[in-house]
Design an enzyme around this catalytic site. Structure first.
Site, PDB file in Angstrom:
ATOM      1  CB  SER A 149      -1.019   0.007   1.164  1.00 58.03           C
ATOM      2  OG  SER A 149      -1.530   1.150   1.442  1.00 58.03           O
ATOM      3  CE1 TYR A 162      -4.365  -1.214   5.640  1.00 59.75           C
ATOM      4  CE2 TYR A 162      -3.565   0.744   5.025  1.00 59.75           C
ATOM      5  CZ  TYR A 162      -3.902  -0.743   4.833  1.00 59.75           C
ATOM      6  OH  TYR A 162      -4.144  -1.132   3.361  1.00 59.75           O
ATOM      7  CB  SER A 165       0.423  -3.706   9.056  1.00 58.93           C
ATOM      8  OG  SER A 165      -0.149  -3.049   8.424  1.00 58.93           O
ATOM      9  CE  LYS A 166      -1.839  -3.214   3.610  1.00 59.52           C
ATOM     10  NZ  LYS A 166      -2.164  -4.431   2.719  1.00 59.52           N
ATOM     11  CB  THR A 197     -11.710  -1.718  -2.036  1.00 58.76           C
ATOM     12  OG1 THR A 197     -11.223  -0.973  -1.011  1.00 58.76           O
ATOM     13  CG2 THR A 197     -10.849  -2.001  -3.183  1.00 58.76           C
TER      14      THR A 197
END
Length: 259
Positions: A149, A162, A165-166, A197
């Protein structure tokens, strides 16, 4: 001609389903995977079956060792091979919290799924791919693709776990690309930008303003799951095997530094 097999985690919708559809159109046998199954997965399976290729579903929570092994066993038991693994499964925080307030529970959940799960899927399937090579499986050139990402390098202080983690997935890709290069197994990262999404639906207004009013994306449009599907197909097809470890930005030019 040998029919190749692809497994995509987190693929009952969104980016993962977009990757599966593109490969189904190219004639791959496709294996869908998600942690929950349910109506979404059933609808997606019907879409995949319309391509006229073998399509199957396996339930897999990638944060759980037993589920990861079960997914591998399912694919090998059904097809006897795995040509492409796409690690797409990932989650956002249940609630967006500033990094001064983020809880350990939220942090641990994202690390377990997004980072640890992806790392050990790479490990498990890489060893299986090496074993299949050693068995002399015909027409076999396996590849691994990790879905990262733009959050790997874009600081969002209201979802720091987040981003971390990416960012970790970038190193997972580099590590496995370095380790598997000698085995002839390329490993890549696709780094999507702002993609339409379910995950982005709750912040659609914010991103519409960023894309169309603030000139945040040079191409001035949302990314779509099929954009990532096209990139994944180019990588799985072998055109970029000598570029192992490469990050492919699929972000409408977001990564370009502009004044």
């Amino acid at each position: 001609m040998t029919q190749k097999v692809i497994l995509v985690t987190g693929s009952s919708r969104g980016i993962g389903l977009g990757v599966l559809k593109k490969h189904a159109a190219l004639g791959y046998a496709v294996v869908m995977s998600s942690s929950s199954g349910g109506e979404k997965a059933a609808e997606a399976m019907e879409e995949l079956k319309a391509y006229g290729v073998p399509a199957a579903y396996v339930k897999c929570d990638i944060s759980k060792s037993a589920d990861r092994q079960a997914a591998l066993d399912f694919v090998l038991g059904r097809h006897g091979r795995i040509d492409v693994l796409v690690n797409n499964a990932g989650v956002a925080p249940l609630a967006r919290m500033n990094i001064l307030e983020t809880t350990e529970e939220s942090f641990d959940r994202l690390m377990d799924i997004n980072l640890k799960g992806t790392f050990f899927m790479n490990q498990l399937f890489a060893n299986a791919m090496i074993s299949l090579q050693q068995q002399g499986l015909p027409d076999y050139s396996p590849r691994i693709i990790n879905i990262g990402s733009i959050s790997a390098y874009t600081a969002s202080t209201n979802r720091g776990e987040y981003c971390i983690s990416k960012a970790g997935i970038a190193m997972v890709t580099a590590l496995f690309a370095a380790e598997l290069g000698g085995h002839g197994i390329p490993v890549f990262e696709i780094r999507p930008g702002i993609t339409k999404t379910d995950m982005t639906r709750t912040v659609e207004g914010k991103y519409n303003k960023f894309i169309f009013e603030d000139d945040g994306i040079p191409t001035k449009r949302w990314g779509l799951p099929e954009d990532i599907g096209e990139a994944a197909a180019a990588l799985s097809g072998g055109a970029f095997d000598y570029s192992t470890g490469q990050v492919i930005n699929v972000d409408g030019g977001f990564h370009i530094r502009r004044l």
